[in-house]
Enzyme design. Structure first.
Site, mmCIF file in Angstrom:
data_model
loop_
_atom_site.group_PDB
_atom_site.id
_atom_site.type_symbol
_atom_site.label_atom_id
_atom_site.label_comp_id
_atom_site.label_asym_id
_atom_site.label_seq_id
_atom_site.Cartn_x
_atom_site.Cartn_y
_atom_site.Cartn_z
ATOM 1 N N TYR A 164 0.812 -1.212 0.000
ATOM 2 C CA TYR A 164 0.000 0.000 0.000
ATOM 3 C C TYR A 164 0.856 1.278 0.000
ATOM 4 O O TYR A 164 0.570 2.203 -0.765
ATOM 5 C CB TYR A 164 -0.972 -0.019 1.175
ATOM 6 N N GLU A 213 1.439 6.312 -7.160
ATOM 7 C CA GLU A 213 0.343 7.173 -7.591
ATOM 8 C C GLU A 213 0.701 8.643 -7.393
ATOM 9 O O GLU A 213 0.378 9.498 -8.237
ATOM 10 C CB GLU A 213 -0.926 6.822 -6.814
#
Length: 361
Positions: free
Chosen positions: A285, A292
């Site tokens: 994560y 991102e």
């Protein structure tokens, strides 16, 4: 002259249907326990009152018992459970009236007949109440249909993300292809999987699954914003190496998540998969969130130059809402979302992998 056999200390208790024997031997090895002609014969290597030796004993029961005892060995003792053939209360354990010297009552489990009857009655009442509660719960006529839908949904998603993961791995590490053509190779499948993933929000809204709505919405919005708005609308971004890492981290996470949910739909659990489901996110994560964020930072100059998605308001305000400014705000929201998802998944990990609470005796 034959050496007399050593007998361990044995404690016993009973219920209407069962007999309990606790053999005071530690580090038991190779226990030999059998019931023949209503006589229990025991022999084992262990550490008892006479040190580390072979201990043995036999007990002829007062009344008939089942010939298959259940044995449970712990580090400090050995427990034997014997089923009575008829449910009744015995006045003693052995057929001989005089109690053997090695045998004593187990006061930790001892109940007299009236207490045992009360315990039995409570268990029967609990069983009846449970059956009544279950009978009151209305049966869902579409239960099997819902399960079938959830199994198929998770299976399709697993196959889709597996295709993405395998395709990217083979192209990069076996065929030696570059990072730069990742989007054009797997984008169609990623579009399909991420569009289908919107069903997870619907599943949560209508109560098909018990997962919380907010984490699902945050993940779906974040991924689809990156995929459709940032990458899908800018050709300049589609050839960036960061696309490979975004798609790779997304697909690895789903390789564990969707099979876990699929097995949960049919009430099955595979412990290694459960561990991976609630552990793999710890490195993936943050790495996915970082990839991102890099993608957003790289896209800001392109959006500034092209003016795409910037909104100019009519006079007299004469104000333009710059899309790159919204992307900067989104960066803050992105890291906040990663933190909230981290907290949610950490709680889930503690629930599924944390230490089990011991039942009080």
């Amino acid at each position: 002259m034959a050496t007399p056999s050593l007998r361990p200390h044995v404690h016993w208790a009973q219920r209407h249907r069962e007999l309990y024997l606790r053999v005071e031997l530690s580090d038991v090895q190779h226990p030999d326990i059998a019931i023949t002609d209503n006589v229990l014969r025991f022999k084992a290597q262990g550490h008892g009152a006479k040190g580390d030796n072979i201990y043995e004993f036999q007990i002829e029961f007062l009344e008939p018992v089942e010939p298959k005892p259940v044995c449970r060995v712990t580090q400090r003792q050995l427990n034997i459970t014997v089923q009575k053939k008829e449910s009744n209360w015995w006045e003693r354990l052995t057929k001989q009236e005089k109690r053997p010297l090695f045998l004593a009552p187990d006061f930790d489990r001892w109940l007299d007949e009236s207490d045992a009857e009360m315990e039995l009655k409570e268990k029967e009442e609990e069983k009846i109440n449970k059956m009544k509660i279950e009978s009151r719960v209305p049966k869902d006529p579409f239960r099997h249909l819902k399960k079938g839908y959830l199994v198929m949904y998770n299976l399709v998603q697993f196959l889709g993300f597996s295709w993405i993961f395998v395709n990217m791995t083979v192209r990069l590490f076996i065929l030696g292809k570059s990072f730069y053509d990742t989007f054009h190779t797997v984008a169609d499948m990623m579009y399909f999987c991420q569009t289908l993933a919107l069903m997870e929000i619907m599943n949560s809204l209508i109560g098909l699954v018990r997962s919380p709505l907010i984490p699902a919405v945050m993940q779906m919005f974040g991924r689809n914003f990156i995929l459709f708005v940032v990458l899908g609308s800018l050709e300049e971004m589609q050839s960036k190496p960061v696309v490979f890492f975004i798609f790779y981290f997304w697909s690895i996470i789903e390789l564990f998540r969707y099979p876990y949910y699929m097995l949960s739909c049919i009430d099955m659990e595979w412990k290694p998969l459960t561990w991976l489901r609630y552990t793999a996110w710890i490195p993936l994560y943050p790495l996915g969130g970082l990839a991102e964020a890099i993608c957003i930072v790289q896209s800001i100059p392109i959006f500034s130059e092209t003016g795409k998605f910037s909104l100019g308001l009519p006079n007299p305000l004469n104000v333009t809402i710059q899309f790159p400014f919204l992307l900067q705000i989104y960066l803050i929201v992105l890291f906040l979302g990663v933190f909230l998802n981290f907290r949610h998944l950490y709680k889930q990990r503690k629930h599924h992998l944390g230490p089990k609470k011991r039942k009080m005796k």
